[in-house]
Scaffold this active site. Structure first.
Site, PDB file in Angstrom:
ATOM      1  N   HIS A  31       0.825  -0.955  -0.061  1.00  0.00           N
ATOM      2  CA  HIS A  31       0.187   0.304  -0.121  1.00  0.00           C
ATOM      3  C   HIS A  31       1.020   0.682   0.114  1.00  0.00           C
ATOM      4  O   HIS A  31       1.933   1.417   0.608  1.00  0.00           O
ATOM      5  CB  HIS A  31      -1.038  -0.019   1.276  1.00  0.00           C
ATOM      6  CG  HIS A  31      -1.768  -0.817   1.467  1.00  0.00           C
ATOM      7  ND1 HIS A  31      -3.198  -1.247   0.616  1.00  0.00           N
ATOM      8  CD2 HIS A  31      -1.780  -2.751   1.736  1.00  0.00           C
ATOM      9  CE1 HIS A  31      -3.629  -2.009   0.740  1.00  0.00           C
ATOM     10  NE2 HIS A  31      -3.719  -3.167   1.610  1.00  0.00           N
TER      11      HIS A  31
ATOM     12  N   ALA B 296      11.599 -22.125   6.165  1.00  0.00           N
ATOM     13  CA  ALA B 296       9.835 -22.075   6.841  1.00  0.00           C
ATOM     14  C   ALA B 296       9.707 -21.005   7.631  1.00  0.00           C
ATOM     15  O   ALA B 296      10.200 -20.012   8.460  1.00  0.00           O
ATOM     16  CB  ALA B 296       9.725 -23.072   8.166  1.00  0.00           C
TER      17      ALA B 296
END
Length: 178
Positions: free
Chosen positions: A106, A135
């Site tokens: 944004h 991970a």
């Protein structure tokens, strides 16, 4: 033959949903079979997927036509690929459990306008060959990761990473060389 069948299924929304939910998202089915079927399904949807690449179950893919994956790469369980800005994943890449690759963010520069009203923009993410993302790694928009890079589990990569470097942390910083 299989790709032609998947191509037909992918153009019929209800049939596509049924096919994916019943055959590709169940973790109980034999892994080699479902990995092969998932790759065939996404090969029709994505820009490209190389031979030997696997996509595990519960992978969320946004804007699949903007994503390309090289040969022998493996996208593990619960990964999110946001391809709105474009994602290019090289050959022999391992993307770890619950990792996220984001290409949209944004605008927030104007203090007098609400952030939600300022819109968003996209930047592509490029991942080289022989890369291992541990991970729960998060790759932010516009990042380029060089060949042979290792990204430690739980890292947030916000800047480009040069080839054959090991990075970890939030934000990710160099901790060693390969």
């Amino acid at each position: 033959m299989l790709e032609h069948l998947v191509r037909i299924i992918s153009h019929i929304p209800k049939l596509r949903w049924f096919f994916y939910r019943c055959f590709l998202s169940w973790p109980d089915w034999p892994k080699p079979l479902t990995s092969y079927l998932r790759a065939a399904y996404w090969r029709v949807q994505m820009k490209s997927i190389g031979k030997g690449s696997r996509i595990s179950h519960q992978v969320k893919i946004i804007a699949a036509p903007n994503i390309s994956i090289g040969h022998n790469s493996h996208i593990t369980n619960k990964v999110i690929l946001d391809g709105r800005g474009g994602i290019a994943i090289g050959n022999d890449v391992l993307v770890g459990y619950e990792s996220i690759i984001i290409t949209l963010t944004h605008n927030h520069q104007d203090k007098d306008t609400l952030i939600r009203l300022q819109g968003a923009y996209c930047k592509p993410v490029l991942i080289g060959n022989d890369v291992w993302l541990g991970a729960r790694v998060i790759i932010l928009p516009g990042v380029r990761i060089g060949d042979g890079v290792v990204v430690g589990s739980g890292s947030v990569v916000s800047k480009d990473v040069q080839p054959f470097i090991i990075v970890a942390g939030s934000p990710a910083k160099k901790i060693g060389y390969r």
